[in-house]
Design a protein around this motif. Structure first.
Motif, PDB file in Angstrom:
ATOM      1  N   ARG A  27      21.902  36.697 -17.485  1.00 22.01           N
ATOM      2  CA  ARG A  27      22.324  35.654 -16.551  1.00 22.01           C
ATOM      3  C   ARG A  27      22.444  34.313 -17.259  1.00 22.01           C
ATOM      4  NH1 ARG A  27      19.063  33.874 -11.024  1.00 22.01           N
ATOM      5  NH2 ARG A  27      20.443  32.133 -10.432  1.00 22.01           N
ATOM      6  N   ARG A  30      22.998  27.908 -14.603  1.00 21.16           N
ATOM      7  CA  ARG A  30      24.020  27.175 -13.871  1.00 21.16           C
ATOM      8  C   ARG A  30      24.378  25.863 -14.560  1.00 21.16           C
ATOM      9  NH1 ARG A  30      25.465  29.183  -9.092  1.00 21.16           N
ATOM     10  NH2 ARG A  30      24.137  30.729  -8.076  1.00 21.16           N
ATOM     11  N   SER A 106      31.443  30.115 -12.384  1.00 19.04           N
ATOM     12  CA  SER A 106      31.100  30.971 -11.259  1.00 19.04           C
ATOM     13  C   SER A 106      32.291  31.057 -10.311  1.00 19.04           C
ATOM     14  CB  SER A 106      29.871  30.423 -10.532  1.00 19.04           C
ATOM     15  OG  SER A 106      30.134  29.119 -10.049  1.00 19.04           O
ATOM     16  N   HIS A 125      30.064  38.904 -12.198  1.00 14.98           N
ATOM     17  CA  HIS A 125      29.471  38.046 -11.183  1.00 14.98           C
ATOM     18  C   HIS A 125      28.601  38.857 -10.229  1.00 14.98           C
ATOM     19  CE1 HIS A 125      32.215  34.726 -12.306  1.00 14.98           C
ATOM     20  NE2 HIS A 125      33.071  35.711 -12.531  1.00 14.98           N
ATOM     21  N   ASP A 135      26.203  34.206  -9.342  1.00 16.42           N
ATOM     22  CA  ASP A 135      25.440  34.169 -10.584  1.00 16.42           C
ATOM     23  C   ASP A 135      26.276  34.869 -11.645  1.00 16.42           C
ATOM     24  OD1 ASP A 135      23.209  32.887  -9.487  1.00 16.42           O
ATOM     25  OD2 ASP A 135      22.363  34.779  -8.788  1.00 16.42           O
ATOM     26  N   TYR A 137      26.806  36.660 -15.260  1.00 16.81           N
ATOM     27  CA  TYR A 137      26.105  37.418 -16.289  1.00 16.81           C
ATOM     28  C   TYR A 137      27.049  37.663 -17.459  1.00 16.81           C
ATOM     29  CZ  TYR A 137      22.178  38.356 -13.172  1.00 16.81           C
ATOM     30  OH  TYR A 137      21.085  38.222 -12.361  1.00 16.81           O
TER      31      TYR A 137
END
Length: 261
Positions: A27, A30, A106, A125, A135, A137
């Motif tokens: 992950r 952000r 995202s 995602h 999120d 990845y």
């Protein structure tokens, strides 16, 4: 005398078996997704000898000017900036995607679950809430997202899938899947693709431009894309009729109970 060819065969078999093991991605934070790539500047007074002119290329600095832009090689496809000299690496720089030139960002989740990225097969995602940011990845170097397992698969086993849009706006399938598709929007010479997913037991129809749900029998069935709704299936004149129903506010559908609670 014949052991060597046998050993070579066994090693090759083990190699293929190992290559077929899929692995999960990692992950991304952000905060890193909010940062964008900024090309280097040869005239910033720091005496740079080379800069990253893009996520996947570098340029030499001469007399404060960038010259001779060169693409990074396949073994090290990402340009990483330095204090004096840029270098090509097997890891992308901040703000660059895992494909060298693609930006990682995202998506606004159109459905719950795991979705591929329409343009960057090195990331995928995870959507936990509808209409919220996903999120993201990222797969390890040498791996790409596999839709079957929804993990990362070695590039040595098969090829990654990306959405290919046409010259006009419209829908396209995601690879060979009929459950996953994309909306391509062409405006002012710029094409943007949005990944979509039909619910389980549904496939996307290019004729109706919609997901067509197949009833498994009479009753109420969960909408895997949205737990606040469900599919009602019943028979009229010998044929199934399907209707998408919405749960009351602040409730979700429970298929085992056949109602929202």
């Amino acid at each position: 005398m014949h052991c060597l060819p046998v050993l070579v065969f066994i090693c090759h078999l083990l190699y293929i078996t190992q290559a077929q093991i899929d692995v999960p991605g990692v992950r991304l934070n952000r905060s890193s997704l909010l940062r964008t790539f900024t090309p280097g500047n040869c005239s910033d007074g720091t005496g740079k000898t080379s800069i990253c002119s893009s996520c996947s290329s570098q340029s030499l600095c001469f007399g404060g000017n960038a010259i001779a832009e060169v693409a990074c090689p396949g073994s090290n496809p990402y340009c990483n900036p330095g204090n004096v000299e840029a270098r090509c690496s097997n890891l992308p720089a901040v703000g660059c995607g895992a494909t060298g030139g693609a930006q990682v960002s995202s998506i606004v989740c159109p459905a719950l679950g795991v979705l591929p990225d329409p343009a960057n097969c090195k990331v995928y995602h995870v959507c936990r809430n509808l209409q919220q940011n996903s999120d993201v990845y990222q797969c390890p170097p040498g791996y790409h997202f596999n839709l079957t397992t929804k993990w990362c698969r070695s590039d040595q086993v098969d090829q990654c899938v990306r959405v290919t849009c046409g010259t006009t706006s419209g829908f396209v399938y995601y690879g060979n899947s009929r459950q996953y598709f994309a909306l391509c929007v062409v405006a002012n010479g710029v094409t943007t693709s949005y990944i979509m997913k039909c619910p389980d037991r549904a496939t996307f129809s290019m004729t109706s431009n919609s997901c067509v749900y197949q009833c498994a029998g009479q009753g109420n069935f969960e909408n895997s894309n949205d737990p606040t709704s469900f599919y009602q299936c019943y028979v009229v004149n010998g044929s199934y009729v399907v209707a998408l129903q919405r749960c009351p506010a602040n409730t979700t559908f429970k298929e085992s109970l056949q109602y929202c609670s």
